[in-house]
Design a protein around this motif. Sequence first.
Motif, PDB file in Angstrom:
ATOM      1  N   SER B  43       0.831  -1.201   0.000  1.00  0.00           N
ATOM      2  CA  SER B  43       0.000   0.000   0.000  1.00  0.00           C
ATOM      3  C   SER B  43       0.867   1.253   0.000  1.00  0.00           C
ATOM      4  O   SER B  43       0.448   2.302  -0.474  1.00  0.00           O
ATOM      5  CB  SER B  43      -0.931  -0.005   1.206  1.00  0.00           C
ATOM      6  OG  SER B  43      -0.301   0.568   2.315  1.00  0.00           O
ATOM      7  N   ARG B  47       1.529   5.548  -2.123  1.00  0.00           N
ATOM      8  CA  ARG B  47       1.441   6.744  -1.282  1.00  0.00           C
ATOM      9  C   ARG B  47       2.501   7.741  -1.683  1.00  0.00           C
ATOM     10  O   ARG B  47       3.580   7.384  -2.123  1.00  0.00           O
ATOM     11  CB  ARG B  47       1.652   6.361   0.182  1.00  0.00           C
ATOM     12  CG  ARG B  47       0.566   5.487   0.695  1.00  0.00           C
ATOM     13  CD  ARG B  47       0.865   5.144   2.107  1.00  0.00           C
ATOM     14  NE  ARG B  47      -0.068   4.136   2.564  1.00  0.00           N
ATOM     15  CZ  ARG B  47      -0.395   3.973   3.824  1.00  0.00           C
ATOM     16  NH1 ARG B  47       0.147   4.738   4.725  1.00  0.00           N
ATOM     17  NH2 ARG B  47      -1.245   3.042   4.175  1.00  0.00           N
TER      18      ARG B  47
ATOM     19  N   PHE D 400      -4.551   1.331   2.687  1.00  0.00           N
ATOM     20  CA  PHE D 400      -4.417   2.655   2.068  1.00  0.00           C
ATOM     21  C   PHE D 400      -5.524   3.583   2.570  1.00  0.00           C
ATOM     22  O   PHE D 400      -5.273   4.716   2.989  1.00  0.00           O
ATOM     23  CB  PHE D 400      -4.499   2.483   0.552  1.00  0.00           C
ATOM     24  CG  PHE D 400      -4.325   3.765  -0.203  1.00  0.00           C
ATOM     25  CD1 PHE D 400      -3.067   4.252  -0.464  1.00  0.00           C
ATOM     26  CD2 PHE D 400      -5.419   4.483  -0.642  1.00  0.00           C
ATOM     27  CE1 PHE D 400      -2.901   5.424  -1.157  1.00  0.00           C
ATOM     28  CE2 PHE D 400      -5.252   5.657  -1.330  1.00  0.00           C
ATOM     29  CZ  PHE D 400      -3.987   6.127  -1.578  1.00  0.00           C
ATOM     30  N   ARG D 404      -5.802   7.466   4.475  1.00  0.00           N
ATOM     31  CA  ARG D 404      -5.956   8.500   3.463  1.00  0.00           C
ATOM     32  C   ARG D 404      -6.504   9.800   4.053  1.00  0.00           C
ATOM     33  O   ARG D 404      -5.938  10.875   3.863  1.00  0.00           O
ATOM     34  CB  ARG D 404      -6.875   7.999   2.365  1.00  0.00           C
ATOM     35  CG  ARG D 404      -6.852   8.888   1.160  1.00  0.00           C
ATOM     36  CD  ARG D 404      -7.804   8.407   0.125  1.00  0.00           C
ATOM     37  NE  ARG D 404      -9.169   8.405   0.653  1.00  0.00           N
ATOM     38  CZ  ARG D 404     -10.234   8.290  -0.109  1.00  0.00           C
ATOM     39  NH1 ARG D 404     -10.084   8.111  -1.410  1.00  0.00           N
ATOM     40  NH2 ARG D 404     -11.448   8.302   0.392  1.00  0.00           N
ATOM     41  N   TRP D 416      -2.919   9.765  -2.616  1.00  0.00           N
ATOM     42  CA  TRP D 416      -2.702   8.913  -3.800  1.00  0.00           C
ATOM     43  C   TRP D 416      -1.501   9.384  -4.607  1.00  0.00           C
ATOM     44  O   TRP D 416      -1.372  10.560  -4.928  1.00  0.00           O
ATOM     45  CB  TRP D 416      -3.956   8.929  -4.665  1.00  0.00           C
ATOM     46  CG  TRP D 416      -3.747   8.302  -5.992  1.00  0.00           C
ATOM     47  CD1 TRP D 416      -3.574   8.932  -7.180  1.00  0.00           C
ATOM     48  CD2 TRP D 416      -3.656   6.909  -6.264  1.00  0.00           C
ATOM     49  NE1 TRP D 416      -3.407   8.037  -8.180  1.00  0.00           N
ATOM     50  CE2 TRP D 416      -3.431   6.775  -7.654  1.00  0.00           C
ATOM     51  CE3 TRP D 416      -3.731   5.759  -5.486  1.00  0.00           C
ATOM     52  CZ2 TRP D 416      -3.292   5.540  -8.265  1.00  0.00           C
ATOM     53  CZ3 TRP D 416      -3.598   4.533  -6.096  1.00  0.00           C
ATOM     54  CH2 TRP D 416      -3.383   4.431  -7.469  1.00  0.00           C
TER      55      TRP D 416
END
Lengths: 105, 240, 183, 423
Positions: B43, B47, D400, D404, D416
Motif C-alpha cells: 500500500s 502513497r 491505504f 488517506r 494517492w
Amino acid sequence: MSIGLGHYLVVSGLLFSLGLYVLITRKNAVAMLMGVELVLNAALLNMVAFSRLGRVGPDKLDGQVFALFGIVLAAAEAVVALALVLQLYRAFRSVDTTETTDLKG
Amino acid sequence: MVPTVPPAVSPHRRPPRGTVRAYFRNIRLALSTAFDGMSVTMSYMFRRPLTIQYPDKIDKPVQEMLPESYRGVLEVDMDRCTVCLQCQKICPLGCINIESCKNPETGNREVTKFDIDIGLCMYCGLCAETCNFDALDHTREFEATVTTPDQMILHFVEKPREVTKLKAAEMPVRKHKGSILQKMIPAFGRRHPQEVWTPTAYAAAPVPALKAPTATPKPAAPVASAAPSAADSPTPEQAP
Amino acid sequence: MNGSIVQVVLFYLLAALALTGACLVAFSRSIVHSAFALLGTFVGVAGLYALLAADLVAIVQVMVYVGGVLILILFAVMLTARVDEGKESNPTVGKIPGLLAMLAMAGLLVVTAVKAFGPRTVISEANPPSTVSPIGNLLLSKYVLPFEAISVLLLAVLLGAVTIASGRMRKGAGGKQEGEAPR
Amino acid sequence: MNIMHYLADLLVRSLFKADPATWPYTWIAYAVVIGVGALLAFAFVAIFAGPVTWIERRIAGRIQSRIGPNRNGPQGCLQWLADGIKCWLKEDLVPATADKPLYLAAPYLVFTGMFGAFVVLPFGAHVIAADLNVGLLYILAVTSLVVVGLLMAGWGSNSKWALFGGVRSAAQLVSYEVPSAFSLMAVVLMAGTLSTQGIVGAQGGWPWQWFVFRNPFLFAAFIMYFISAIAEGNRTPFDLPEAESEIIAGYNIEYSGMRFLFFLFAEWANMWIMAAVATLAFLGGWQIPGISPERIAEAKGWTFVGWQALSFAIFVFKGTCLVFTIIQIRWTLPRLRVDQLMITCWKYLVPLSMGSATGVLLLMALVREGGIVDWVMRGAMLLVGLLVAGAYIRKVRATFMADRDNYKKMEGRDLWYPPYRLP
C-alpha cells in the motif's frame, strides 16, 4: 590423435598414487581423509572410463551406476569420518594421528 | 546437524497445547503475518513519500523549520559585546578566543580579536547562557561547510574596534540571528536571504501566509528583546 | 562436438586441473590450501566424466563432492585448526618413503595401463542421447537391492553421525569446544 | 535444435560455404558462437543487475516513505552506472595478513558458480545456451561452487567477521539446498524430465496449465521453493551472513573495488536465477498462451523471430515480477535469528517439501491427467490463487484507505501517488 581408455587410466593411476602419498605422509586426520577422497575419485574415474570405453559397449551403464553408488558411499564415509574427527578433537584437542594414541583415558 | 533449540513460539499469545497443533499454527502464523506485512508495504507503493527532498525541493529554508531551541553555529553581535570574557571562561573546550587592549591614543578599550573555532565547538550552549547582553548566541545555521580548515575559525573582529560602553537597555537592537554569519561567509547564506528567521514565523502554520508574519515582527522585536534585558539586568555594571 | 581436437584439448586441460589439484593436496604446507585444492580435483574429474558422456555422474560428482564432501572437509578443517600452527599447519612424516611408494605405485599403474590399453584406443562413436533415464531404469530394476541398501545405509549414517558428533566421549576432559578463529 | 547450434551452422554455411556436419573446422565456429553467447549472457547479467539495484533502491524508498536516489541522470536511473564506475576506480586492497591466493580467487569462484547457471536457463522458445538433459540438477550443482567461494572469501580475508559470515553462509546454503531440491523434485516428477526446456514444454501458456495450479502439493512446493531460494540467495529475511548488527558485512567485508562488485554482481545475478528457475519450473516459463511450441518451431522467417522475441519477453516479465516480490519481501520482513533460520529449514521446509513430493507422486498414481478430477483440482487451485490475489488487493486497499483521510487532513493534499510516477 585421440583419447582412449589408456589416457583415462593413466590419469586415474596418478590420482591414486597421489592419494596414497597423502595417506602415507600426512599426520593430520582430516588431511588423510582428503587422501582417501583422492583414491576414491581415481577408482570412480576408472569405473566410468571402463563403462564408456571398455569392451562392454557404450550402452551398458553399469559402470556409471557403480560410480554413483561410489559417490554416495564416499559422502557417507566422509560424514562419519568427520564426525569422528570432531570427537577426536574434542577429546585430545588435536587431530594429529601420531599424538592421539591413548586408548583409555 | 539438527539444532536442539525449542521451537520459537510467539510470546504474545498462549501457545496451543500439543506440538502438532503448535507446528501448524506456526506455519499459519508465518504465512498470514507475511501476507499482512506484504499488503502494508504494497500500500505504500501508492502513497506520496512523506520525506521532502533536501535542499532544493522544500518550499521554505530548513533553517526556518528548525525548532526555536536549535543550537547552530555561534554568532556574536559585536555592537552589543562588552568583552566581559564570560563566554571565553566558561567554554569547556576553549573554542572562543578574545583579545582586547587599551588604545594608547584614545584611552578606550579596543577589542582586537574575537575568534570562534567552529571545528572545536561542541554546541553545548554554555556561552550563550552566560552572555548577559544577548550578544553571543546560537543561530539556526548548520551548513557550516568550508573548503579549508582555517576557514573554520570565524573572525568576528576584522580590525580593532572600540568596545561599547552602553548599558544593556541602551544598546542597539540585536541583529537578526544568522544575518552576521551570512555576511561573513557566503557559504552560510541561505537561498532566500531576504527571509530571516523569527520564532513567530515558525508558529504561523500555512505556507503561503509565511511571508507576511516574517516581515511584521521586525518592529516588535526590539521591544521584546530590550524590555526583559532592561528589567532583569540589575547587576552588570560593565560601564567602564 | 565433432572434431577430436576439442576432445583432446579438453581432456588434457581437465586432466591437468585434476592432477594439479591432487598435487596441491599432496604437497601443500597449509591444510586449508590442501582442502581448497580438492576443489580442482573434484571439478576436473567431473569434467572428465562429462567428456566420457556420463553427464549424470558428472553432475552428481559436482553436487555431492563439491557441495557436500568438500564443504564438510572445510568445516572440519576450520573447526580443528589451531591458532598456533601458523603457516605449516599440515605436517608430514616420512617424505622419502612416501615419495618412493608413490612413484612405485604410479609407475606400476601407468605401465600397466599403457601396456594393456595404450596401443588399443577404444573409441565409441555413438554418443548415448541421455544417461539419466537408462540409469534410473537400471537403479530401479537390476540394482534395486543395492539402491535400497544404500538408502538404509544413508539413514544409518545420518543417525550415526549425529550421535557421534553431538555425544560426549569422556566427561570433563574436552567439553564442548568451538573452533578458534584463524590467525 | 537450439539457437546456438542453429547460428553456428548458419555461420559455417553462409561464410565458408561448407556443410557443418562434415567440415573439419566446425568446432571453431561453435567455439566462436559459444563465446559470443557467453558475452551476451554476461551483458544480460550486467544490464539486469545494474538497473535492478536502482529499481530496488527506488522501491525501498517508496516502501519507507522516502525518495531514493534521483540525482544521476533522469530520475536517478544512471545511479547504478555511477556506483559501478566508482567501484571500478577504487583501489583493490588486499589485507596484509590475508591468505592471498584464496582471497584473490574467491570472488571469481562465487561469480562462476552464479554465472554457470545461465547456461541452462531457457530464455525463450529456442533461446537457450545448452539444453542439458540434467538441467535442473546442473543448476543445483553449479551453485554449490558458490558455497566454496564464500568459505574461501571468509577464510582468505583473515578476519573474524568475514569468517563468521562465510561459515554462516555456507551452513545456510547447504541446509536450504535440501528443501529447494525436494520442491523442484515435485516438478521433475510431474514433467518426467530434468531438462529445463522439457519442464517448460510440459506446461502451457495459460495459468491453468502451469504447474503451480496443477494441484495443492505443487502450490505448496512453489511457496517452499521460493522461500528456500530466497534463503539460498542470502536475501532478507535470511540475510544472516550479512547481518549488519552482529557481523558487520559478512564474508565480503575486507573486499573493495572490483572484487567487492563481483560479490554484489553475484547476488543480483542469483536473484535473477532463482526467479527464473521458479518461473520455468512453476509458472510456465516462456510459454505463450494459445500458441503451442510446435507452431513456434514450424514458423518461418520473421514470424519465427517474432515468436522468439515474444516468448523471451514473457519469460523476462514473469521473472521480473518475482524479482519485484523478492525486493518487496526484503523491505517487509525482519531478519530471522540463527536458530529460527535452522528451525525453518530443518523442521518445517525439509519435511513439508518431502511431503509435497510424496503427495505429487500419490496424485500422479491416483488421478488420471486430463480427467475430471484433474480439471476440478486445477480449477479449484486457480480459484484459490485468484482468491488470494483478491484478498491481497482488498487488504492493500484497506490499509491505504485507513490512512488517506488522516493524511489529507494533516498535509492538505491527496495521499494517492501512482507507483509509476517518481517523486
